[in-house]
Scaffold this active site. Structure first.
Site, PDB file in Angstrom:
ATOM      1  CG  ASN A 224      41.403  41.510  35.432  1.00  0.00           C
ATOM      2  OD1 ASN A 224      41.754  42.607  35.002  1.00  0.00           O
ATOM      3  ND2 ASN A 224      40.692  40.675  34.711  1.00  0.00           N
ATOM      4  CB  VAL A 225      47.269  39.948  37.793  1.00  0.00           C
ATOM      5  CG1 VAL A 225      48.572  39.353  37.266  1.00  0.00           C
ATOM      6  CG2 VAL A 225      47.429  41.455  38.014  1.00  0.00           C
ATOM      7  CD  GLU A 226      42.260  36.843  32.939  1.00  0.00           C
ATOM      8  OE1 GLU A 226      42.687  36.423  31.839  1.00  0.00           O
ATOM      9  OE2 GLU A 226      41.073  37.189  33.123  1.00  0.00           O
TER      10      GLU A 226
ATOM     11  CB  CYS B  33      39.469  39.555  41.397  1.00  0.00           C
ATOM     12  SG  CYS B  33      38.348  38.267  40.804  1.00  0.00           S
TER      13      CYS B  33
ATOM     14  CD  GLU C 226      37.046  43.240  42.707  1.00  0.00           C
ATOM     15  OE1 GLU C 226      37.831  42.514  42.056  1.00  0.00           O
ATOM     16  OE2 GLU C 226      35.908  43.512  42.315  1.00  0.00           O
TER      17      GLU C 226
ATOM     18  CB  CYS D  16      33.263  37.943  41.769  1.00  0.00           C
ATOM     19  SG  CYS D  16      34.818  37.740  42.657  1.00  0.00           S
TER      20      CYS D  16
ATOM     21  CB  CYS E 154      35.969  40.622  44.904  1.00  0.00           C
ATOM     22  SG  CYS E 154      37.350  39.840  44.040  1.00  0.00           S
TER      23      CYS E 154
HETATM   24  N1  THU Z   1      37.181  39.827  37.775  1.00  0.00           N
HETATM   25  C1  THU Z   1      37.665  40.773  38.632  1.00  0.00           C
HETATM   26  O1  THU Z   1      38.807  41.209  38.500  1.00  0.00           O
HETATM   27  N2  THU Z   1      36.856  41.226  39.629  1.00  0.00           N
HETATM   28  C2  THU Z   1      35.550  40.839  39.795  1.00  0.00           C
HETATM   29  O2  THU Z   1      34.942  41.231  40.785  1.00  0.00           O
HETATM   30  C3  THU Z   1      34.909  40.013  38.782  1.00  0.00           C
HETATM   31  C4  THU Z   1      35.840  39.263  37.903  1.00  0.00           C
HETATM   32  C5  THU Z   1      38.067  39.297  36.748  1.00  0.00           C
HETATM   33  C6  THU Z   1      38.560  37.907  37.004  1.00  0.00           C
HETATM   34  C7  THU Z   1      38.946  37.466  35.611  1.00  0.00           C
HETATM   35  O3  THU Z   1      40.281  37.894  35.353  1.00  0.00           O
HETATM   36  C8  THU Z   1      38.008  38.227  34.695  1.00  0.00           C
HETATM   37  O4  THU Z   1      37.411  39.235  35.511  1.00  0.00           O
HETATM   38  C9  THU Z   1      36.902  37.367  34.104  1.00  0.00           C
HETATM   39  O5  THU Z   1      36.226  36.673  35.073  1.00  0.00           O
END
Ligand code: THU
Length: 133
Positions: free
Chosen positions: A45-47, A56, A58, A89, A92
């Site tokens: 994940n890259v916020e 996410c 994925e 999620c 994804c």
């Molecule tokens: N996140 C993912 O990378 N994949 C998922 O399927 C669930 C959530 C990440 C998004 C965010 O950066 C962090 O988890 C918290 O929600």
């Protein structure tokens, strides 16, 4: 499903998770998948400071899939920062569905499940094709 090295996939997901950029949620995620030609793709994940545009794990996985030659995903493994299995999620699951081989298997909290089990009656390219024909 036989022939899938789940330990190798888990290792790749953990390695990807270590690259996560998650300063806002503090919730690093790593994902890895086996492609139908045998290669493994992964992502983290890259916020973003604009929270809603964060990506996410994925997202980066399917980007890597496309960038390294495409193909269909056969098996998928996702972990959180504790290296525990994490369910993708809803968004994804849709992303994965688009690139899944029929019967793609995911590691889940309740054992191995197919993409159809975690996204029943999915909307996908088939509906668009059907409508256009
Ligand atoms: N996140 C993912 O990378 N994949 C998922 O399927 C669930 C959530 C990440 C998004 C965010 O950066 C962090 O988890 C918290 O929600």
């Amino acid at each position: 499903m036989s022939g899938i090295d789940w330990a190798e996939l888990k290792k790749a997901a953990i390695a990807a998770m270590r690259h996560a950029y998650a300063p806002y949620s503090d919730f690093p995620v790593g994902a890895a998948a086996l492609v139908d030609d045998g290669r493994i793709v992964s992502g983290c994940n890259v916020e973003n400071a604009s929270y809603g545009v964060g990506l996410c794990a994925e997202c980066s996985l399917v980007s890597q899939l496309a960038m390294t030659g495409g193909g269909k995903l056969v098996a998928f493994y996702c972990v959180d920062g504790n290296e525990d299995v994490l369910m993708p999620c809803g968004r994804c699951r849709q992303l994965l569905y688009e690139h899944s081989a029929p019967g793609m298997v995911l590691e889940t909290l309740s054992g191995h499940k197919t993409i159809d089990e975690v996204l029943p009656d999915a909307f996908g390219p088939g509906q668009l094709e059907e409508y256009r024909s």
